[in-house]
Design an enzyme around this catalytic site. Structure first.
Site, PDB file in Angstrom:
ATOM      1  CE  LYS A  13     -22.086 -14.906  15.002  1.00 13.09           C
ATOM      2  NZ  LYS A  13     -21.211 -16.018  15.274  1.00 13.09           N
ATOM      3  NE  ARG A  88     -18.951 -13.698  20.290  1.00 11.01           N
ATOM      4  CZ  ARG A  88     -19.126 -14.894  19.750  1.00 11.01           C
ATOM      5  NH1 ARG A  88     -18.523 -15.219  18.647  1.00 11.01           N
ATOM      6  NH2 ARG A  88     -19.939 -15.745  20.314  1.00 11.01           N
ATOM      7  NE  ARG A 127     -27.124 -21.736  18.075  1.00 11.38           N
ATOM      8  CZ  ARG A 127     -26.459 -20.622  17.919  1.00 11.38           C
ATOM      9  NH1 ARG A 127     -26.442 -20.002  16.754  1.00 11.38           N
ATOM     10  NH2 ARG A 127     -25.782 -20.105  18.922  1.00 11.38           N
ATOM     11  NE  ARG A 167     -23.087 -23.139  20.703  1.00 14.55           N
ATOM     12  CZ  ARG A 167     -22.815 -21.966  20.140  1.00 14.55           C
ATOM     13  NH1 ARG A 167     -22.763 -21.875  18.827  1.00 14.55           N
ATOM     14  NH2 ARG A 167     -22.594 -20.905  20.861  1.00 14.55           N
ATOM     15  NE  ARG A 179     -23.805 -17.595  23.344  1.00 12.65           N
ATOM     16  CZ  ARG A 179     -24.604 -18.639  23.084  1.00 12.65           C
ATOM     17  NH1 ARG A 179     -25.157 -19.298  24.081  1.00 12.65           N
ATOM     18  NH2 ARG A 179     -24.831 -19.005  21.859  1.00 12.65           N
TER      19      ARG A 179
HETATM   20  P1  AMP Z   1     -20.194 -18.882  18.941  1.00 14.64           P
HETATM   21  O1  AMP Z   1     -20.192 -20.260  18.385  1.00 14.64           O
HETATM   22  O2  AMP Z   1     -19.679 -17.876  17.978  1.00 14.64           O
HETATM   23  O3  AMP Z   1     -21.524 -18.509  19.525  1.00 14.64           O
HETATM   24  O4  AMP Z   1     -19.149 -18.890  20.170  1.00 14.64           O
HETATM   25  C1  AMP Z   1     -19.382 -19.705  21.306  1.00 14.64           C
HETATM   26  C2  AMP Z   1     -18.591 -19.162  22.472  1.00 14.64           C
HETATM   27  O5  AMP Z   1     -17.189 -19.220  22.180  1.00 14.64           O
HETATM   28  C3  AMP Z   1     -18.858 -17.701  22.828  1.00 14.64           C
HETATM   29  O6  AMP Z   1     -20.020 -17.529  23.644  1.00 14.64           O
HETATM   30  C4  AMP Z   1     -17.565 -17.347  23.583  1.00 14.64           C
HETATM   31  O7  AMP Z   1     -17.568 -17.892  24.888  1.00 14.64           O
HETATM   32  C5  AMP Z   1     -16.506 -18.108  22.770  1.00 14.64           C
HETATM   33  N1  AMP Z   1     -16.002 -17.255  21.686  1.00 14.64           N
HETATM   34  C6  AMP Z   1     -16.237 -17.372  20.357  1.00 14.64           C
HETATM   35  N2  AMP Z   1     -15.629 -16.406  19.669  1.00 14.64           N
HETATM   36  C7  AMP Z   1     -14.988 -15.630  20.572  1.00 14.64           C
HETATM   37  C8  AMP Z   1     -14.206 -14.449  20.500  1.00 14.64           C
HETATM   38  N3  AMP Z   1     -13.955 -13.854  19.318  1.00 14.64           N
HETATM   39  N4  AMP Z   1     -13.700 -13.940  21.648  1.00 14.64           N
HETATM   40  C9  AMP Z   1     -13.939 -14.533  22.823  1.00 14.64           C
HETATM   41  N5  AMP Z   1     -14.698 -15.629  22.985  1.00 14.64           N
HETATM   42  C10 AMP Z   1     -15.217 -16.181  21.872  1.00 14.64           C
END
Ligand code: AMP
Length: 225
Positions: A13, A88, A127, A167, A179
């Site tokens: 994404k 989310r 990744r 990460r 997740r």
């Molecule tokens: P991502 O890079 O989108 O995978 O986000 C990494 C982490 O950031 C997620 O696993 C959550 O812990 C936090 N996070 C990102 N977006 C949100 C959101 N909209 N609401 C809550 N936590 C978020």
């Protein structure tokens, strides 16, 4: 043009968001990247968010929602935005829809990248993140975006030669599982948010996330006006 991009972690994404950004010149807002930047800079927001992110939990809505809504008010968003990683859950979706309505900001497209949970999991661990630019996708398992291997065996960003990092939440099975539990939850989680938008006015584009990056982006671009 204002667009939401949904997809489970590992669906590409962020990569698709970057491709759309390049084509339309809109701002690419990634909630996860904003948190990671704050963590890197040691801000108070970053310190709070880190404890949740490392475990694969959502950062609480009372931190995340205001952060994103105020980001959307910034000047660069006037030319359009792609929101990636937010909403989310269902509460975030409803709050966003209301805030957009109040601000008279249209939501033109909702893009959903559909991917099986097992495939998404396999993709996550490979990744790599470029320290210079979050929009430089690198993945050790995909030829099209494979990092460059240096003589000493270390990897560098295929776009800019920058250092690559993983990460911490991408290497932790329990965090990946959590997740995905949140993403595929269609009662209160991310799928509930996707389904919420399917009942609203915006055009929803659902694409299969299994083909190559180019094929997935072709499917998305075909639908975007
Ligand atoms: P991502 O890079 O989108 O995978 O986000 C990494 C982490 O950031 C997620 O696993 C959550 O812990 C936090 N996070 C990102 N977006 C949100 C959101 N909209 N609401 C809550 N936590 C978020």
């Amino acid at each position: 043009m204002n667009i939401l991009v949904f997809g489970p972690n590992g669906s590409g994404k962020g990569t698709q968001g970057a491709i759309i950004q390049k084509k339309y010149g809109t701002s690419h807002i990634e909630s996860g990247a904003i948190f990671r930047k704050n963590i890197g800079e040691g801000t108070e927001l970053g310190q709070k968010a880190k404890e949740y992110i490392d475990k694969g939990d959502l950062v609480p809505d009372n931190i995340t929602i205001p952060m994103i809504l105020s980001r959307l008010q910034e000047d660069d968003c006037k030319k359009g935005w792609i929101l990636d990683g937010f909403p989310r859950n269902k509460v975030q979706a409803e709050t966003l829809a209301k805030a957009l309505k109040d601000a008279e900001m249209p939501l033109d497209y909702v893009t959903e990248i559909v991917l099986d949970r097992d495939i998404a999991k396999l993709r996550i661990t490979g990744r790599r993140l470029c320290v210079n630019d979050n929009n430089h996708p690198n993945h050790i398992a995909f030829d099209a975006i494979k990092p460059v291997e240096k003589d000493d065996g270390t990897l560098e960003c295929r776009v800019c030669g920058g250092e690559l990092k993983t990460r911490p939440d991408d290497q932790d099975e329990a965090a990946i599982g959590k997740r995905h539990d949140i993403y595929y939850d269609d009662q209160t989680g991310t799928m509930a948010a996707v389904n919420y938008f399917k009942t609203q006015d915006s055009k929803v584009i659902s694409v299969d996330g299994t083909p190559s990056i180019g094929d997935v982006s072709d499917s998305i671009m075909k639908e975007l006006a």
